[in-house]
Design an enzyme around this catalytic site. Structure first.
Site, PDB file in Angstrom:
ATOM      1  CB  THR A   1       4.678   2.868  -1.025  1.00  0.00           C
ATOM      2  OG1 THR A   1       5.021   1.963  -0.064  1.00  0.00           O
ATOM      3  CG2 THR A   1       3.308   2.673  -1.494  1.00  0.00           C
TER       4      THR A   1
ATOM      5  CE  LYS B   1       5.495  -0.140   1.612  1.00  0.00           C
ATOM      6  NZ  LYS B   1       6.528   0.204   0.559  1.00  0.00           N
TER       7      LYS B   1
ATOM      8  N   GLY C   1      -4.719   1.336   1.304  1.00  0.00           N
ATOM      9  CA  GLY C   1      -3.065   1.393   0.939  1.00  0.00           C
ATOM     10  C   GLY C   1      -2.457   2.741   0.905  1.00  0.00           C
TER      11      GLY C   1
ATOM     12  CB  SER D   1       8.180   6.059  -5.470  1.00  0.00           C
ATOM     13  OG  SER D   1       8.469   4.877  -4.986  1.00  0.00           O
TER      14      SER D   1
END
Length: 180
Positions: free
Chosen positions: A10, A42, A54, A133
């Site tokens: 994500t 998400k 989120g 990430s």
């Protein structure tokens, strides 16, 4: 599944600008060096569509936090900051919650908060938050767009996530963006 393989999933990006709030995320879920899914949702709207969240990190852990956060929102009549602080208190004191590996961004129509994996509540100075990430890439892109264009919050989120998707191998450009 090898215990050393981590699920990476994500990039989540949120922006508040000119009375509008946008929150978006990519759809990729990666296990080790394999893309497992391209279209995971998400982003969720809570409290009658007045709050968006989120999440990044372990999916099970994120859903646990999401459920707890939603209960705090209900208990505190949709007050975002109060719900986040109460969740953070639980996160720091509950042995089970302390082991969760997830982060969340929670936003309403005026502000955004980052709930960290250590139980911190962080409010951005510039109304831009990113996790996951690809978060640093999306954050950098969003700040540049925010400071140098007249783009709307939604346009900044879309462009920032697309830029992150071009750079981060754990991020794709299959986006979900919500706005309030």
């Amino acid at each position: 599944m090898n215990n050393d393989q981590k699920i990476r999933s994500t990039t989540v990006l949120g922006v508040v600008r000119n009375g509008k709030t946008a929150l978006g995320a990519d759809g990729q879920v990666t296990l080790g060096n394999t893309i497992m899914k391209h279209s995971t949702a998400k982003i969720r709207k809570l409290y009658n569509g007045k709050v968006m969240v989120g999440f990044a990190g372990s999916t099970d852990d994120a859903f646990t936090l999401l459920g707890r956060f939603e209960a705090k929102l209900e208990a505190h009549s949709g007050n975002l900051k109060r719900a986040a602080i109460e969740l953070a208190k639980d996160w720091r004191t509950d042995r089970y919650l302390r082991k969760l590996e997830a982060m969340m961004i929670a936003m309403d129509d005026t502000q955004g908060l980052l709930l960290s994996g250590t139980g911190d509540v962080i409010e951005a100075d510039d109304n831009i938050l990113a996790i996951g990430s690809g978060g640093p890439y999306a954050l950098s892109a969003a700040r540049a767009l925010y400071n140098n264009t007249d783009m709307t919050a939604k346009e900044i989120v879309e462009n920032g996530l697309n830029i992150a998707g071009e750079i981060c191998i754990y991020t794709n450009t299959n986006l979900t963006i919500e706005e309030i």
